[in-house]
Structure formats: C-alpha cells, structure tokens
Design an enzyme around this catalytic site. Sequence first.
Site, PDB file in Angstrom:
ATOM      1  N   SER A 156       0.868  -1.192   0.000  1.00  0.00           N
ATOM      2  CA  SER A 156       0.000   0.000   0.000  1.00  0.00           C
ATOM      3  C   SER A 156       0.896   1.229   0.000  1.00  0.00           C
ATOM      4  O   SER A 156       2.059   1.146   0.438  1.00  0.00           O
ATOM      5  CB  SER A 156      -0.870  -0.002   1.266  1.00  0.00           C
ATOM      6  OG  SER A 156      -1.409   1.281   1.505  1.00  0.00           O
ATOM      7  N   TYR A 169      -2.729  -0.938  10.429  1.00  0.00           N
ATOM      8  CA  TYR A 169      -2.650  -1.167   8.972  1.00  0.00           C
ATOM      9  C   TYR A 169      -1.317  -0.649   8.418  1.00  0.00           C
ATOM     10  O   TYR A 169      -0.625  -1.365   7.673  1.00  0.00           O
ATOM     11  CB  TYR A 169      -3.823  -0.456   8.295  1.00  0.00           C
ATOM     12  CG  TYR A 169      -3.921  -0.689   6.804  1.00  0.00           C
ATOM     13  CD1 TYR A 169      -4.565  -1.823   6.295  1.00  0.00           C
ATOM     14  CD2 TYR A 169      -3.387   0.219   5.897  1.00  0.00           C
ATOM     15  CE1 TYR A 169      -4.667  -2.043   4.918  1.00  0.00           C
ATOM     16  CE2 TYR A 169      -3.487   0.008   4.522  1.00  0.00           C
ATOM     17  CZ  TYR A 169      -4.131  -1.127   4.049  1.00  0.00           C
ATOM     18  OH  TYR A 169      -4.228  -1.330   2.689  1.00  0.00           O
TER      19      TYR A 169
HETATM   20  P1  NAD Z   1     -11.188  -6.260  -0.429  1.00  0.00           P
HETATM   21  O1  NAD Z   1     -11.791  -6.167   0.919  1.00  0.00           O
HETATM   22  O2  NAD Z   1     -12.094  -6.319  -1.609  1.00  0.00           O
HETATM   23  O3  NAD Z   1     -10.221  -7.508  -0.544  1.00  0.00           O
HETATM   24  C1  NAD Z   1      -9.565  -8.112   0.528  1.00  0.00           C
HETATM   25  C2  NAD Z   1      -9.708  -9.601   0.352  1.00  0.00           C
HETATM   26  O4  NAD Z   1      -8.949 -10.280   1.349  1.00  0.00           O
HETATM   27  C3  NAD Z   1     -11.178 -10.043   0.510  1.00  0.00           C
HETATM   28  O5  NAD Z   1     -11.518 -10.879  -0.572  1.00  0.00           O
HETATM   29  C4  NAD Z   1     -11.173 -10.813   1.825  1.00  0.00           C
HETATM   30  O6  NAD Z   1     -12.113 -11.861   1.850  1.00  0.00           O
HETATM   31  C5  NAD Z   1      -9.761 -11.351   1.830  1.00  0.00           C
HETATM   32  N1  NAD Z   1      -9.333 -11.738   3.170  1.00  0.00           N
HETATM   33  C6  NAD Z   1      -9.420 -11.017   4.314  1.00  0.00           C
HETATM   34  N2  NAD Z   1      -8.936 -11.727   5.335  1.00  0.00           N
HETATM   35  C7  NAD Z   1      -8.520 -12.918   4.826  1.00  0.00           C
HETATM   36  C8  NAD Z   1      -7.928 -14.062   5.369  1.00  0.00           C
HETATM   37  N3  NAD Z   1      -7.663 -14.147   6.697  1.00  0.00           N
HETATM   38  N4  NAD Z   1      -7.645 -15.103   4.550  1.00  0.00           N
HETATM   39  C9  NAD Z   1      -7.901 -15.031   3.227  1.00  0.00           C
HETATM   40  N5  NAD Z   1      -8.472 -13.964   2.657  1.00  0.00           N
HETATM   41  C10 NAD Z   1      -8.768 -12.922   3.438  1.00  0.00           C
HETATM   42  O7  NAD Z   1     -10.200  -5.026  -0.529  1.00  0.00           O
HETATM   43  P2  NAD Z   1      -9.001  -4.728  -1.550  1.00  0.00           P
HETATM   44  O8  NAD Z   1      -8.892  -3.265  -1.593  1.00  0.00           O
HETATM   45  O9  NAD Z   1      -9.159  -5.471  -2.819  1.00  0.00           O
HETATM   46  O10 NAD Z   1      -7.741  -5.267  -0.746  1.00  0.00           O
HETATM   47  C11 NAD Z   1      -6.783  -6.149  -1.315  1.00  0.00           C
HETATM   48  C12 NAD Z   1      -5.396  -5.757  -0.850  1.00  0.00           C
HETATM   49  O11 NAD Z   1      -5.066  -4.484  -1.392  1.00  0.00           O
HETATM   50  C13 NAD Z   1      -5.236  -5.633   0.660  1.00  0.00           C
HETATM   51  O12 NAD Z   1      -3.998  -6.192   1.064  1.00  0.00           O
HETATM   52  C14 NAD Z   1      -5.252  -4.139   0.876  1.00  0.00           C
HETATM   53  O13 NAD Z   1      -4.556  -3.771   2.035  1.00  0.00           O
HETATM   54  C15 NAD Z   1      -4.539  -3.683  -0.371  1.00  0.00           C
HETATM   55  N6  NAD Z   1      -4.733  -2.267  -0.686  1.00  0.00           N
HETATM   56  C16 NAD Z   1      -5.975  -1.797  -0.999  1.00  0.00           C
HETATM   57  C17 NAD Z   1      -6.105  -0.435  -1.285  1.00  0.00           C
HETATM   58  C18 NAD Z   1      -7.426   0.185  -1.639  1.00  0.00           C
HETATM   59  O14 NAD Z   1      -7.506   1.416  -1.705  1.00  0.00           O
HETATM   60  N7  NAD Z   1      -8.461  -0.588  -1.905  1.00  0.00           N
HETATM   61  C19 NAD Z   1      -5.002   0.406  -1.247  1.00  0.00           C
HETATM   62  C20 NAD Z   1      -3.765  -0.119  -0.922  1.00  0.00           C
HETATM   63  C21 NAD Z   1      -3.649  -1.464  -0.651  1.00  0.00           C
END
Ligand code: NAD
Length: 269
Positions: A156, A169
Amino acid sequence: MASFDPARLDGQAALVTGASSGIGRASAIALAAAGASVAVNYRGSPDQADAVVAEIEKAGGRAVAVQADVSKEDAVMAMFEAAEDRLGPLDIVVSNAGIQKDAKIAEMTLDDWNAVISVNLTGAFLVGREAIRRFRAKGRRPDVSRALGKLVFDSSVHQLVPWAFHVNYAASKGGIHLLMRSLAQEVAEEGIRVNAVAPGAIATAINAEERQDNSTGIEKLIPYGRIGDPDDIGRIVAWLASDAADYIVGQTIFADGGMSLYPGFRGNG
Ligand code: NAD
C-alpha cells in the site's frame, strides 16, 4: 514468424490470496487473461470465489477456487496443496489478502492490532514462505519463464505514507516493505523474483465506507484526479509476474495516481 510475447503467462499456474473481491479478483482475472491458470483463494465467500472462477472460464481461461484463512499456518499449507493438486506446480503467487480495523490509538484494542497484523503481515509471511518452498520443489521451467518463481505482495502507499488512526494497517504494510525486500535479497540468486505493488486509493470493499463519507476529500490527495480501479492494479500484478518484468527484483511499484507525491506540498506547501 510468430514471436514470443514476454508479457504472456501461458502454461503457468498462479495462486492469488483474497481473490474473491477487489484487487485480488482483478489480479486473478488479469493473470488468467495473460494465459495463466489461477487458484482463486477466498476465506468466507465461496459464491464470490465461484463467480470469479466462472468469469475466468467464460473468457476461455482456467481457474479453481481454494478456501483458506491466510493467517493460519495449516490452512496456508493446505491451500497450496489444493492449488497444486488441481493446477500443477505454481509459478506465480500473489499475496493480496488484507483487512483494516481502524481506530484512534487510545481506542485501538489488542484484538484490532492482532487481527490486522495476523492477516496482512503474518499472512504475507506464511504465503511467501510456502511460495518459496514450492518454487524450489518445482524446479526451473525455461519453456514458460526465465524465473524459477514470481512472488508479488500487495502492499500500500501506507508502507511509506503515515496514516493516523490506522497504525495497525500502516505498520503491517511497512512490515511488508522490508519482508519483501529482505526476502528478495535472500532468494534472487535462485532465480526467484520477489516484488510488491503499492496501490493508492482503489475503489473496493475495504474502503467503501470511507468513500461514502465525502468529507474525506480523497480526490484532493490524488494529483491524477481519480480514484483507482481494481483493474489498474490487476494489470500491474500480471505484468510484474511476467517475463516482461524479468529484471525487476525487490521493487515496489507505486500505483497511486501520484498520491505518494505529497500533493499538499504543491504551491506554498
Ligand atoms: P477487499 O476487501 O475487496 O479484498 C480483501 C480480500 O482479502 C477479501 O476478498 C477478503 O475476503 C480477503 N481476506 C481477508 N482476510 C482474509 C484471510 N484471513 N484469509 C484469506 N483472505 C482474506 O479489498 P481490496 O482493496 O481489494 O484489498 C486487497 C489488498 O489491497 C489488501 O492487502 C489491501 O490492504 C490492499 N490495498 C488496498 C487499497 C485500496 O484502496 N483498496 C489500497 C492499498 C492497498
């Protein structure tokens, strides 16, 4: 004469954690579109994972759904076993699963802290460790890739940019930064490439509430003027995992519309 396209992933197998939604889903779809067969990991939503599998199959690709909680050691081992049973040895692993549990510091419980570190950082360790073991056991396949294996972490901008009220986080993503770089240094000589992508604000479930609260003014933090789509990141993950990025080792690709340029300092600062 047909020429080899280094961005293609034909004949390779990939595993993406947290792939039933958001960035993980987009990454699984992008990897499959590039020719990889994909194991779609989910924790608790088989229907969503099956929908991702169906979407990939509809487009002519191959995918399977595999359940696991990435914060549990036994579950991670079983997930890799199930993925390789069904797809064959893995060439690509994407550690994407992540959660937020936001709170002001005085109100952040130990459970809030532990939950985020367990999934985001310990999960990345467990998935990364098993990926390296599996790449080694598989051996080189020069017909499909110059690398022995490709591991991509979803980090991130908050591995760099401090984030008040989200210290759990930000600490987890800061941890991924040096987990990724240290691991890349450890295994590069074996032909394993370890890298990360650092998204800025991407429209997914993880930040749906924050985006509904217009007072956050998130667009002001993005010089490029738009919130990212999951596909913006999925495409980068697929590219990083391909031989088109074969000389990229131990790097984080920031994909954030310029958020990490600290736009508040534009003009008078
Ligand atoms: P999201 O909530 O759609 O996806 C997260 C996924 O992780 C979900 O499918 C959830 O079921 C899964 N998950 C959570 N806990 C879990 C576990 N214990 N075991 C297996 N799966 C698990 O959100 P996203 O934005 O797609 O997030 C994906 C990644 O991207 C994360 O690591 C998040 O920190 C990172 N990220 C997101 C953003 C943003 O703005 N959306 C920005 C920077 C980083």
